[in-house]
Design a protein around this motif. Structure first.
Motif: not given
Length: 239
Positions: A93-101
């Motif tokens: 899986t992948r982390q969401i490292s940069d914040a998304v709205d």
């Protein structure tokens, strides 16, 4: 941050407890005893000294109002979760490292928040203690079968935020794991330990500064943009 995962894993093991088929006399008493005294959380460390941990539970968990202690009944399952943290591999899986709205689907205020996620592998361990080998062996075999069930490979951890609750996945890495026998000096005690890797996703929400973290404000939403056509001098509204 990881307490919801411990809570969810405890509920998961509670689901297993309700499926146990008592194949021995000890297990018949075990399934009638109740979950609260049958599956116990151990201190936040792996079970590196199983007999000491059992003795500690028997001392601290069996006192009555007159402060007298009584031998705790067996079988019992003690559960521990390691303190270390390993990022889950990108092949899984992948982390969401940069914040998304994001907005929460159930939020009546439709507030806008930032979201990042952490993907990690958490090590848990279940130690089964029984006076007789058949009871310990049966419990271990049934637990491993439960871990491999079609509907048991995944469960959800519930994270409260901004007055709403969101569910985030927890997956058993593999049910093909052994129940290892732990050496003991006691002749009438069998200990089997099962190491379980939980692949988890943890949400990290952010919001504007507030004095009320239970009901934070969202980030401002752009509802309308006015665009002027320089050639014609007309205004256009974009919503």
């Amino acid at each position: 941050m990881f307490q919801p995962i411990k809570t969810a894993f405890g509920e998961y093991l509670g689901g297993f407890y309700r499926t146990i088929v008592p194949t021995t006399t000890s297990l018949r008493a075990y399934v009638q005893r109740g979950l609260a005294t049958s599956i116990i959380w151990a201190p936040a460390r792996m079970i590196d000294s199983a007999e000491d941990m059992l003795a500690s539970w028997q001392r601290n968990g069996t006192e009555t109002n007159d402060h007298a202690t009584h031998p705790a009944p067996l079988p019992v399952m003690l559960v521990a979760m390691a303190k270390d943290h390993t990022p889950t591999g990108a092949e899984f899986t992948r982390q969401i490292s940069d914040a998304v709205d994001v907005t929460l689907p159930t939020d009546p205020q439709n507030r806008l928040f930032g979201l990042r996620t952490l993907a990690g592998d958490l090590r848990a361990q279940v130690a089964i203690f029984a006076h007789d080998e058949p009871s310990a062996h049966s419990l271990a075999a049934q637990l491993l079968a439960y871990l491999g069930g079609t509907n048991q490979r995944r469960f959800s951890a519930r994270y409260p935020f901004a007055g709403e609750v969101t569910n985030w996945p927890v997956q058993i890495e593999s049910p093909a794991i052994p129940a290892m026998s732990i050496q003991t000096e006691s002749r009438n005690l069998t200990i089997l330990a099962i190491d379980i890797t939980l692949k988890v996703t943890v949400p990290l929400f952010d919001h504007p500064p507030t004095d009320d973290p239970e009901q934070p404000p969202g980030y401002p939403l752009i509802e309308q943009v006015n665009q002027t056509d320089s050639s014609s001098g007309t205004n256009q509204q974009i919503r």
